[in-house]
Design an enzyme around this catalytic site. Structure first.
Site, mmCIF file in Angstrom:
data_model
loop_
_atom_site.group_PDB
_atom_site.id
_atom_site.type_symbol
_atom_site.label_atom_id
_atom_site.label_comp_id
_atom_site.label_asym_id
_atom_site.label_seq_id
_atom_site.Cartn_x
_atom_site.Cartn_y
_atom_site.Cartn_z
ATOM 1 C CD GLU A 139 -2.448 6.512 16.239
ATOM 2 O OE1 GLU A 139 -2.166 7.312 17.139
ATOM 3 O OE2 GLU A 139 -1.797 5.476 16.041
ATOM 4 C CE LYS A 151 -3.373 5.004 27.888
ATOM 5 N NZ LYS A 151 -4.359 5.599 26.994
ATOM 6 N N GLY A 178 -2.704 8.241 23.884
ATOM 7 C CA GLY A 178 -1.277 8.382 23.564
ATOM 8 C C GLY A 178 -0.958 9.675 22.826
ATOM 9 C CG HIS A 232 13.760 26.237 -2.533
ATOM 10 N ND1 HIS A 232 14.366 27.016 -3.496
ATOM 11 C CD2 HIS A 232 13.376 27.086 -1.545
ATOM 12 C CE1 HIS A 232 14.373 28.273 -3.092
ATOM 13 N NE2 HIS A 232 13.773 28.343 -1.909
ATOM 14 C CE LYS A 234 0.441 -1.676 18.026
ATOM 15 N NZ LYS A 234 -0.210 -1.304 19.273
ATOM 16 C CD GLU A 291 7.180 -0.912 17.429
ATOM 17 O OE1 GLU A 291 6.527 -1.296 18.427
ATOM 18 O OE2 GLU A 291 6.662 -0.676 16.324
HETATM 19 C C1 G6Q Z 1 -1.549 7.084 20.188
HETATM 20 C C2 G6Q Z 1 -1.377 5.677 19.929
HETATM 21 C C3 G6Q Z 1 0.051 5.205 19.805
HETATM 22 C C4 G6Q Z 1 0.756 4.966 21.123
HETATM 23 C C5 G6Q Z 1 2.024 4.147 20.854
HETATM 24 C C6 G6Q Z 1 2.838 3.906 22.093
HETATM 25 O O1 G6Q Z 1 -2.587 7.621 20.393
HETATM 26 O O2 G6Q Z 1 -2.095 4.964 20.879
HETATM 27 O O3 G6Q Z 1 0.828 6.058 19.012
HETATM 28 O O4 G6Q Z 1 1.064 6.170 21.748
HETATM 29 O O5 G6Q Z 1 1.678 2.927 20.266
HETATM 30 O O6 G6Q Z 1 2.099 3.236 23.045
HETATM 31 P P1 G6Q Z 1 2.649 3.057 24.508
HETATM 32 O O7 G6Q Z 1 2.796 4.394 25.125
HETATM 33 O O8 G6Q Z 1 1.651 2.189 25.233
HETATM 34 O O9 G6Q Z 1 3.995 2.381 24.387
#
Ligand code: G6Q
Length: 546
Positions: A354, A208, A268, A386, A512, A214
């Protein structure tokens, strides 16, 4: 706006005094007293059937919980969400994942912009692109058909598409293998790249923000790997992006024509319905992706219009709230009795924890006198039986369970399916009934009496452990869409009851920032900072190992 504190409300206090009685109830007795209990405490919508009769509650409990929902303004907040009001107060954003699955003729506007038109124009692009890849019109730079798709994203940009592609495995295109790389751990990327051929691989960079550390590291590694045997011009056939950040994708070298946009009003963890779901359209085909959206929309309409007492997400949320607040259950275990739903518990972990793992109210007051989100965890049945079901049956904590199953399988091994469903139903029966000391004695009759008495406490099951069972006819794109939407709205309702903002996630930021500092220190790009003794010691060991 500041609400009166949850525990000061009349309906919460009524529930508190009602709970004093309910804590004494045995579900065995409740079933014996009311032959209609199953019919009374079950409900159905959008292809999903919910049995919540195996909970320590009765009709009065539900009526009191529904009063609480009304007193806390849950329906008003729900309407505000559907309406596009900026209910994500700390980020000043609307929360409109429901608009991503709304039909074309539904008018929804944000800041004067008709977002339904935007949504459907991106859907049309998803359709054209996924059709072209699937039918072999979209070719790699050496003229070969695409065989492998690698989605690079993390959190909300990974868990949804990965879980859904696995769940819809039976609908997958036979030529296309799906891979998901999320972890900054190079082993994740290494495993994916070792299985694919650059000439026939399509990378989706899903982020997003297009700044997530990462994903950026993984995207750069994939790009370098690809460019070992291809020119920059070839990137256009092998790299596409899903993002809200067009400037960053251009900088990365992706053609904006290869970018599928979405919007800041999509959180997200609520984004699988947007272009983040592109892997689903590629894997299962656009038609099934559209069915998936339609299934969620059907559940949205139910959530928006059904009275609280018949409203599946409201009921699921209220029952969960009851178990958490008044029966003191610290976690909830999710048990899909469907192998293709094996990533569903992990998906729900993010969705619920979350969203509602918060300790201040929407107005910023510290929550001191009630609990918020329980820990969500689980795995598929029958595997879990199990492993950790021992604790669920006889441990000191009571863990409510959600059993999820399809009545009909998508395979021909009918005997397997009967065995699967038998186990699913038997577990909820066992959790509810338990096994009394006398029943154990009867089982052991004939053995040495002293040995019997020694074994009785070990073989006794307390029972009275709550569970819900969610059934669907088949696991299809539509029922899967409805199932996810059910839990999204459950999460929403619980967040409203707890008065937390379910749509931000500030709790992930601190780590982070610290990781960035430590990474520079490990790479020798920054002087060692003053950490605590433990962190200093760990950094020193890592540096010594290089
Ligand atoms: C979800 C969070 C988080 C997010 C990731 C990836 O609600 O905001 O899990 O989706 O940190 O973020 P980007 O899509 O910006 O890379």
């Amino acid at each position: 706006m500041r609400q009166p504190s949850l525990t000061s409300t009349a309906s919460y206090q009524a529930l508190q005094s009602h709970a004093k009685d309910a804590q004494q109830w045995q579900m065995r007795d409740l079933f014996a007293q009311d032959p209609q209990r199953f019919e009374r405490l079950s409900s159905e919508a959008a292809g999903l059937f919910l049995d919540y009769s195996k909970n320590r509650l009765d009709g009065r409990t539900l009526a009191l919980l529904a009063n609480l929902a009304r007193e806390r303004g849950v329906e008003k907040l729900r309407d505000a969400m559907f309406n596009g009001d900026k209910i994500n107060l700390t980020e000043h954003r609307a929360v409109l994942h429901t608009a991503l699955r709304a039909p074309k003729d539904k008018q929804i506007t944000v800041d004067g912009q008709d977002i339904t038109a935007d949504v459907h124009s991106v859907l049309a692009r998803i359709r054209t692109f996924s059709d072209a890849v699937r039918n072999g019109q979209w070719l790699g730079h050496t003229g070969k058909e695409i065989t492998d798709i690698v989605n690079i994203g993390i959190g909300g940009s990974d868990l949804g598409p990965k879980m859904v592609c696995l769940a819809l495995r039976q609908f997958a295109h036979p030529r296309l293998s799906m891979h998901f790389v999320s972890n900054v751990d190079g082993h994740d990327m290494d495993a994916a790249l070792s299985r694919v051929n650059p000439e026939t691989t399509l990378f989706i960079i899903a982020s997003k923000t297009f700044t997530t550390a990462e994903t950026m590291m993984n995207a750069n590694t994939a790009r370098q790997w690809f460019l070992k045997n291809a020119s920059e011009a070839a990137l256009a056939k092998h790299f596409v992006a899903v993002s809200t950040n067009v400037e960053a994708i251009k900088k990365f070298g992706i053609d904006p024509d290869n970018m599928f946009p979405f919007w800041d009003w999509v959180g997200g963890r609520y984004s699988v319905w947007s272009a983040i779901g592109l892997p689903v359209a590629l894997c299962a085909g656009y038609g099934y992706f559209a069915d998936f959206l339609a299934g969620a929309h059907a559940l949205d309409e139910h959530f928006r219009t059904a009275p609280i007492e018949e409203n599946l997400p409201m009921i699921l949320a209220l029952v969960g709230f009851w178990n958490r607040e008044f029966l003191g259950c610290p976690s909830v275990s999710i048990a899909p009795y469907h192998q293709d739903l094996n990533r569903f518990p992990a998906y729900l972990q993010q969705l619920e924890m979350e969203s509602n793992g918060k300790r201040v109210t929407r107005a910023g007051d510290t929550i001191a006198d009630y609990e918020t989100c329980p820990v969500i965890w689980g795995d598929v049945g029958t595997n879990g039986q199990h492993a950790y079901f021992q604790l669920l049956h006889q441990g000191t904590d009571v863990t409510p369970m959600d059993f999820i199953a399809a009545l009909r399988p998508a395979h021909e091994f009918q005997n397997h399916h009967a065995a699967l469903l038998a186990n699913c139903f038997a577990q909820s029966e066992a959790f509810m009934k338990g096994k009394t000391a006398d029943e154990v004695r009867a089982d052991l009759a004939g053995q040495d009496p002293a040995e019997i008495e020694r074994l009785v406490p070990h073989k006794t099951f307390p029972g009275n452990r709550p569970s819900n069972t969610i059934l669907m006819e088949y696991l299809t794109p539509a029922t899967l869409g409805a199932l996810i939407a059910l839990y999204e709205h459950k999460t929403f309702v619980q967040g409203a009851l707890w008065d937390v903002n379910s749509f931000d996630q500030w709790g992930v930021e601190l780590g982070k920032v610290l990781a960035k500092k430590i990474e520079a220190e490990l790479n020798g790009e920054a002087q060692p900072a003053q950490h605590d003794g433990s962190t200093n010691g760990l950094i020193a060991r890592a540096k010594a190992a290089v």
